[in-house]
Design an enzyme around this catalytic site. Structure first.
Site, PDB file in Angstrom:
ATOM      1  N   VAL A   1       0.829  -1.204   0.000  1.00  0.00           N
ATOM      2  CA  VAL A   1       0.000   0.000   0.000  1.00  0.00           C
ATOM      3  C   VAL A   1       0.868   1.261   0.000  1.00  0.00           C
ATOM      4  O   VAL A   1       0.637   2.186  -0.784  1.00  0.00           O
ATOM      5  CB  VAL A   1      -0.970   0.003   1.207  1.00  0.00           C
ATOM      6  CG1 VAL A   1      -1.916   1.195   1.116  1.00  0.00           C
ATOM      7  CG2 VAL A   1      -1.772  -1.292   1.275  1.00  0.00           C
ATOM      8  N   GLY A   2       1.893   1.282   0.869  1.00  0.00           N
ATOM      9  CA  GLY A   2       2.747   2.473   0.975  1.00  0.00           C
ATOM     10  C   GLY A   2       3.363   2.859  -0.365  1.00  0.00           C
ATOM     11  O   GLY A   2       3.399   4.042  -0.738  1.00  0.00           O
TER      12      GLY A   2
ATOM     13  N   LYS B   1     -13.065  -5.865  11.207  1.00  0.00           N
ATOM     14  CA  LYS B   1     -13.808  -4.915  10.360  1.00  0.00           C
ATOM     15  C   LYS B   1     -15.244  -4.762  10.861  1.00  0.00           C
ATOM     16  O   LYS B   1     -15.804  -3.657  10.824  1.00  0.00           O
ATOM     17  CB  LYS B   1     -13.768  -5.397   8.909  1.00  0.00           C
ATOM     18  CG  LYS B   1     -12.351  -5.299   8.341  1.00  0.00           C
ATOM     19  CD  LYS B   1     -12.188  -6.092   7.064  1.00  0.00           C
ATOM     20  CE  LYS B   1     -10.778  -5.968   6.509  1.00  0.00           C
ATOM     21  NZ  LYS B   1     -10.516  -6.915   5.414  1.00  0.00           N
TER      22      LYS B   1
ATOM     23  N   ARG C   1      14.021  -1.425   6.368  1.00  0.00           N
ATOM     24  CA  ARG C   1      15.266  -1.584   5.612  1.00  0.00           C
ATOM     25  C   ARG C   1      15.487  -0.354   4.731  1.00  0.00           C
ATOM     26  O   ARG C   1      14.761  -0.137   3.763  1.00  0.00           O
ATOM     27  CB  ARG C   1      15.158  -2.834   4.738  1.00  0.00           C
ATOM     28  CG  ARG C   1      16.425  -3.225   4.009  1.00  0.00           C
ATOM     29  CD  ARG C   1      16.189  -4.497   3.188  1.00  0.00           C
ATOM     30  NE  ARG C   1      15.217  -4.306   2.105  1.00  0.00           N
ATOM     31  CZ  ARG C   1      15.512  -3.855   0.895  1.00  0.00           C
ATOM     32  NH1 ARG C   1      16.756  -3.561   0.572  1.00  0.00           N
ATOM     33  NH2 ARG C   1      14.571  -3.728  -0.033  1.00  0.00           N
TER      34      ARG C   1
ATOM     35  N   LYS D   1      -6.678  -2.178  10.394  1.00  0.00           N
ATOM     36  CA  LYS D   1      -7.945  -2.578  11.047  1.00  0.00           C
ATOM     37  C   LYS D   1      -7.708  -3.328  12.346  1.00  0.00           C
ATOM     38  O   LYS D   1      -8.464  -3.157  13.310  1.00  0.00           O
ATOM     39  CB  LYS D   1      -8.802  -3.441  10.113  1.00  0.00           C
ATOM     40  CG  LYS D   1      -8.135  -4.720   9.609  1.00  0.00           C
ATOM     41  CD  LYS D   1      -7.804  -4.608   8.161  1.00  0.00           C
ATOM     42  CE  LYS D   1      -6.879  -5.694   7.705  1.00  0.00           C
ATOM     43  NZ  LYS D   1      -6.479  -5.525   6.314  1.00  0.00           N
TER      44      LYS D   1
HETATM   45  P1  NAP Z   1       3.396  -4.754   3.740  1.00  0.00           P
HETATM   46  O1  NAP Z   1       3.462  -4.927   2.260  1.00  0.00           O
HETATM   47  O2  NAP Z   1       3.784  -5.892   4.617  1.00  0.00           O
HETATM   48  O3  NAP Z   1       4.333  -3.489   4.104  1.00  0.00           O
HETATM   49  C1  NAP Z   1       4.614  -3.137   5.415  1.00  0.00           C
HETATM   50  C2  NAP Z   1       5.649  -2.013   5.395  1.00  0.00           C
HETATM   51  O4  NAP Z   1       5.818  -1.551   6.722  1.00  0.00           O
HETATM   52  C3  NAP Z   1       7.020  -2.419   4.859  1.00  0.00           C
HETATM   53  O5  NAP Z   1       7.505  -1.443   3.986  1.00  0.00           O
HETATM   54  C4  NAP Z   1       7.881  -2.489   6.117  1.00  0.00           C
HETATM   55  O6  NAP Z   1       9.211  -2.074   5.919  1.00  0.00           O
HETATM   56  C5  NAP Z   1       7.205  -1.465   7.010  1.00  0.00           C
HETATM   57  N1  NAP Z   1       7.410  -1.801   8.419  1.00  0.00           N
HETATM   58  C6  NAP Z   1       6.966  -2.886   9.091  1.00  0.00           C
HETATM   59  N2  NAP Z   1       7.367  -2.840  10.371  1.00  0.00           N
HETATM   60  C7  NAP Z   1       8.080  -1.694  10.503  1.00  0.00           C
HETATM   61  C8  NAP Z   1       8.785  -1.090  11.577  1.00  0.00           C
HETATM   62  N3  NAP Z   1       8.847  -1.666  12.759  1.00  0.00           N
HETATM   63  N4  NAP Z   1       9.401   0.095  11.331  1.00  0.00           N
HETATM   64  C9  NAP Z   1       9.374   0.671  10.115  1.00  0.00           C
HETATM   65  N5  NAP Z   1       8.717   0.134   9.063  1.00  0.00           N
HETATM   66  C10 NAP Z   1       8.094  -1.025   9.254  1.00  0.00           C
HETATM   67  O7  NAP Z   1       1.949  -4.282   4.212  1.00  0.00           O
HETATM   68  P2  NAP Z   1       0.750  -3.750   3.291  1.00  0.00           P
HETATM   69  O8  NAP Z   1       0.109  -4.888   2.584  1.00  0.00           O
HETATM   70  O9  NAP Z   1       1.218  -2.584   2.509  1.00  0.00           O
HETATM   71  O10 NAP Z   1      -0.296  -3.289   4.419  1.00  0.00           O
HETATM   72  C11 NAP Z   1      -0.099  -2.108   5.174  1.00  0.00           C
HETATM   73  C12 NAP Z   1      -1.324  -1.849   6.048  1.00  0.00           C
HETATM   74  O11 NAP Z   1      -2.470  -1.669   5.250  1.00  0.00           O
HETATM   75  C13 NAP Z   1      -1.682  -2.983   7.021  1.00  0.00           C
HETATM   76  O12 NAP Z   1      -2.202  -2.437   8.213  1.00  0.00           O
HETATM   77  C14 NAP Z   1      -2.778  -3.734   6.309  1.00  0.00           C
HETATM   78  O13 NAP Z   1      -3.643  -4.420   7.196  1.00  0.00           O
HETATM   79  C15 NAP Z   1      -3.500  -2.577   5.646  1.00  0.00           C
HETATM   80  N6  NAP Z   1      -4.248  -2.959   4.470  1.00  0.00           N
HETATM   81  C16 NAP Z   1      -3.632  -3.604   3.467  1.00  0.00           C
HETATM   82  C17 NAP Z   1      -4.351  -3.974   2.350  1.00  0.00           C
HETATM   83  C18 NAP Z   1      -3.682  -4.696   1.204  1.00  0.00           C
HETATM   84  O14 NAP Z   1      -4.373  -5.009   0.236  1.00  0.00           O
HETATM   85  N7  NAP Z   1      -2.383  -4.947   1.254  1.00  0.00           N
HETATM   86  C19 NAP Z   1      -5.733  -3.666   2.270  1.00  0.00           C
HETATM   87  C20 NAP Z   1      -6.339  -2.968   3.318  1.00  0.00           C
HETATM   88  C21 NAP Z   1      -5.586  -2.610   4.416  1.00  0.00           C
HETATM   89  P3  NAP Z   1      10.237  -2.926   5.008  1.00  0.00           P
HETATM   90  O15 NAP Z   1       9.717  -2.763   3.612  1.00  0.00           O
HETATM   91  O16 NAP Z   1      11.549  -2.234   5.194  1.00  0.00           O
HETATM   92  O17 NAP Z   1      10.195  -4.315   5.507  1.00  0.00           O
END
Ligand code: NAP
Length: 440
Positions: free
Chosen positions: A18-19, A207, A50, A107
């Protein structure tokens, strides 16, 4: 001109699915976003684990020091997209304490800590937005908190977990077993290596807690949500559902329950349920999500779309960023937590629904009447019964399967009936008990 206004500083925590998309859209649509906000957005930094030069963004934006990033004077809005409850909770609380508005998609954290986060946002008089936390790209938080603010929401029933909807849709379409459908979902990237949070209903329960809180102006936490997952749903259940003109969906249901004395309670629950094929939720297939809302004046509304994925989720996140940024530029705040109704949570035992039961019985005269009287003894009215004889490989009768569909009964009455059925000498096993929703 928007560009002459002081920029709104944004810190993004997390550069994952997402980010990455949030950062991309902020860059690609910078001019449009600035025009909509009345000032440009300026990305001040990105929190990650990282820091490296190969991450597709200028390395000087990356930092492992999330606490320092959220405290920076030139950051106005913190967008939390890291994931787990910790360190996200710490980072969000620190951001709020430093007077930053916060946008999050987390969530699991919201369903556990709404109170703490809302209180911190209130104290700092800043925005806390979370449209992306329920059903990804689908606008549902804002319609409930703003568009329907003048109405009285009666019920919200959603398919809000794409993984389980993918698995159940595959079982419905191909007749696959649960295990085979789960394996396929895993191979195609729709299920995680550890699918527990999805298939046991924890994600859908988080949710449901968020939806129930905003729909009924009552603080509801994940622990308040009754939860059953999909692991026990069988190919046989799908065959029976089809014969009854239904399919099976994992539903997150939030409902206003009016007691006999006129008092009200909130029920929040997650379980797999039979849904008539004529109901709009029955045609929500694959990884898609939908939220079906019933309100006193508006009637029935359905919100449908992509419930996950980097870009769809980023769309909802950016919508919140624009709102929070506009509030910063123009002054003022968006709607805050509303919990004035403070309705009690209804225990699952008092919640009335229709039920589907599948039983294996001995094929003897009188079995059906013995089974029927256990329902009648507990005031559970039967709407429909189907019986099919079972034979072994040589064609010899080996018993029968009875499918019972009830009228509305409370969970307590149904549970007592099931216990009694299991004790009957003519019943070999109660193979399935599923609820039926969407028929009245
Ligand atoms: P993701 O791909 O696992 O990415 C997580 C990111 O957070 C990574 O860039 C990681 O850094 C960083 N991170 C984790 N722990 C950290 C820490 N201690 N300090 C600094 N950075 C940290 O997750 P995502 O899928 O994008 O999801 C993000 C959020 O959105 C979650 O809460 C998820 O429930 C919510 N969400 C996601 C979706 C979806 O479709 N993916 C949909 C709805 C809601 P590194 O890259 O360096 O490891």
């Amino acid at each position: 001109m928007a560009e002459t206004e002081k920029p709104v500083g944004v810190a993004v925590l997390g550069l994952g699915n997402v980010g990455t998309e949030v950062v991309r859209i902020m860059e690609d649509s910078a001019e449009d976003l600035a025009a909509r906000i009345g000032a440009p957005l300026q990305l001040r930094g990105i929190g990650v684990r990282r820091v490296a030069a190969d991450r597709g963004v200028p390395v000087e934006l990356l930092t492992e020091d999330v606490e320092a990033l959220v405290a920076r004077d030139d950051v106005d809005i913190v967008v939390e997209l890291m994931g787990p409850v910790e360190p996200a909770r710490r980072a969000i609380l620190a951001a709020l304490e430093h007077g930053k508005s916060v946008v999050t998609a987390n969530k699991a954290l919201l369903a556990q800590s709404t109170g703490k986060l809302a209180t911190a946002a209130e104290k700092a008089r800043v925005d806390l937005y979370f449209e992306a936390a329920v059903a990804g790209a689908i606008p549902v938080i804002r319609p409930l908190t703003q568009s329907l603010a003048g109405d009285r929401v009666l019920r919200v029933a959603g398919i809000v977990n794409g993984t389980t909807n993918y698995i159940l849709s595959a079982m419905s379409e191909t007749g696959a077993s649960y295990d085979d459908a789960l394996a396929e979902a895993g191979a195609l990237g729709y299920a995680e290596a550890d699918p527990t949070a999805d298939v046991e209903g924890y994600d859908a329960a988080a949710k449901a807690a968020i939806l129930a809180s905003i729909a009924f102006h009552t603080r509801v936490q994940a622990d308040d949500v009754y939860r059953e997952g999909i692991t026990a749903v069988s190919a046989e259940d799908f065959a029976s559902a089809k014969a009854l003109g239904c399919t099976i969906k994992l539903l997150s249901i939030c409902e206003r329950i009016t007691n006999a004395d006129g008092s009200e309670q909130v029920s929040a629950r997650v379980y797999p349920a039979l849904v008539p094929l004529t109901h709009p939720l029955a045609s929500v297939n694959g990884a898609f999500n939908a939220v079906f809302v019933e309100a006193a004046a508006a009637g029935q509304l359905m919100f449908y779309g992509q419930g996950a994925g980097g870009a769809p989720t980023a769309s909802a996140v950016l919508g919140d960023v624009v709102m929070a940024a506009r509030n910063r530029v123009q002054g003022g705040r968006g709607p805050r937590e509303s919990k004035y109704a403070r309705l009690p949570i209804a225990p699952i035992g008092v919640v009335p629904t229709r039920y589907y039961l599948s039983l294996y019985v001995h094929d003897k005269p009188g079995v059906l009447s013995k089974v029927a009287s256990e329902f009648a003894n507990r005031g559970v009215s039967i709407a429909e019964v189907r019986q099919e004889g079972l034979v072994d490989e040589d064609g010899q009768p080996i018993g029968a399967r009875i499918v019972v569909l009830t009228h509305r009964a409370t969970d307590a009455a149904l549970s007592e009936t099931v216990t009694a059925l299991k004790e009957l000498d003519v019943v070999s096993s109660v193979a399935s008990v599923l609820r039926m929703e969407g028929t009245e």
